[in-house]
Design an enzyme around this catalytic site. Structure first.
Site, PDB file in Angstrom:
ATOM      1  N   LYS A  33      33.451  40.481  39.459  1.00 36.09           N
ATOM      2  CA  LYS A  33      34.398  39.465  39.939  1.00 36.09           C
ATOM      3  C   LYS A  33      34.854  39.841  41.342  1.00 36.09           C
ATOM      4  O   LYS A  33      34.788  41.018  41.765  1.00 36.09           O
ATOM      5  CB  LYS A  33      35.603  39.344  39.001  1.00 36.09           C
ATOM      6  N   GLY A 118      34.959  51.966  41.715  1.00 38.37           N
ATOM      7  CA  GLY A 118      35.819  52.104  42.883  1.00 38.37           C
ATOM      8  C   GLY A 118      35.536  51.066  43.935  1.00 38.37           C
ATOM      9  O   GLY A 118      35.781  51.287  45.118  1.00 38.37           O
ATOM     10  N   SER A 126      34.386  44.329  33.006  1.00 37.54           N
ATOM     11  CA  SER A 126      33.368  43.376  32.555  1.00 37.54           C
ATOM     12  C   SER A 126      32.489  44.002  31.480  1.00 37.54           C
ATOM     13  O   SER A 126      32.141  43.359  30.477  1.00 37.54           O
ATOM     14  CB  SER A 126      32.524  42.918  33.739  1.00 37.54           C
ATOM     15  N   ASP A 158      42.142  43.979  33.939  1.00 37.81           N
ATOM     16  CA  ASP A 158      41.113  43.007  34.311  1.00 37.81           C
ATOM     17  C   ASP A 158      40.315  42.520  33.103  1.00 37.81           C
ATOM     18  O   ASP A 158      39.655  41.475  33.173  1.00 37.81           O
ATOM     19  CB  ASP A 158      40.152  43.604  35.341  1.00 37.81           C
TER      20      ASP A 158
END
Length: 303
Positions: A33, A118, A126, A158
């Site tokens: 993303k 990183g 994900s 996330d």
């Protein structure tokens, strides 16, 4: 003696898991993303996490995972093309799933890793979402929201996004600590992702933000969707971390400058860095820019 409701719910899950095992291998892609916009809000006194206001979009750049059953119980064996830390998102996902459902059969997870760590692209998150979906498929078990939220809260902020967009791909407005996800219609955009030779620690980026405070003017979060659907040339999206990281790492500032030089309509850093993205008018322009960037000895991909 009656069984408390919460325990009975988990008892039914364990019973279903024990009776609906499908012997197969699940293969899925875990897409990266980008944060088209990211505002970090000052941490409130006593709060564990920062609040954010962001717009996420997946891009066509991914890790490849395969998940199947292994001999024995209570183990998750991870075979990755790149070294992973001992405490990684895949193992945490497996353990959270076991804790929630009572699942105990061992699994193999094989990963072809392409998304850099990183880099601000959410690769580990994900991967986590893909592993959770795969475990549910292996056990023929519907992934309830309570399970998804439980795992995401254990693994990382996330993960909420990747579990709340259809099939792990899409665009969404994201707020809170990352757990408030409102999916919106995704635009077809042509990205070039540039990978400066810099590892950006999310923890350090937030620490530096706390020291410096907010230095940018942001749009109201309520206007993000309208801005997203407006001409890209007029976008006013910003990232709280960009001025901090570009001041620390010349390579990030250079990547942004080069993307602009080679025709990007809009560019910024994703998340807490260090990946930089540029958006182009069409696929041909993106590919031409990527070729020029490679000639400058910089790593990049079209997505």
């Amino acid at each position: 003696m009656s069984i408390p409701q919460f325990d009975f719910f988990h008892y039914l899950i364990r019973l279903r898991c024990s009776c609906n095992i499908s012997v197969m291998s699940i293969q899925k892609k875990a897409f990266a993303k980008v944060n088209l916009a990211l505002r970090v809000l000052p941490k409130k006194a006593g709060a564990e996490f920062h609040q954010i206001e962001s717009l996420f979009q997946t891009v066509d750049f991914c890790d490849e995972l395969e998940v199947d059953f292994a001999q024995g119980s209570g183990r998750c064996f991870v075979d990755c093309s790149l070294p992973l830390p001992a405490d990684n998102t895949i193992l945490r996902t497996y353990q959270a799933f076991c804790d929630f459902t009572g699942f105990s059969r061992s699994v193999n997870v094989r990963v072809k890793k392409h998304i850099p760590s990183g880099g601000g692209l959410g690769g580990g998150s994900s991967d986590s979402a893909v592993v959770l979906r795969s475990l549910c498929e292996l056990y023929d078990f519907k992934m309830e929201k309570t399970l998804a939220d439980f795992v995401a809260s254990r693994v990382g902020s996330d993960v909420f996004f990747f579990l709340n967009v259809c099939g792990g791909q899409g665009s969404a407005l994201v707020s809170g600590r990352g757990e408030i996800v409102t999916e919106i219609k995704m635009r077809k955009l042509f990205f070039v992702l540039v990978f400066p030779p810099v590892f950006s620690s999310t923890k350090e980026a937030y620490s530096d933000f706390d020291k410096k405070g907010e230095t940018l003017d942001f749009l109201p979060f309520s206007s993000y969707e309208n801005e997203y659907n407006s001409p890209i040339q007029t976008w006013r999206f910003k990232n709280s971390f960009t001025p901090i990281l570009t001041a620390q790492h010349f390579e990030i500032a250079q990547a942004i400058s080069i993307l602009k030089e080679f025709g990007a309509i809009f560019c910024d850093m994703s998340g807490s860095g260090s990946t930089v993205f540029g958006i182009f008018e069409n696929k041909d322009e993106a590919e031409q820019a990527a070729e020029k960037i490679v000639r400058k000895k910089m790593n990049c991909v079209c997505a």
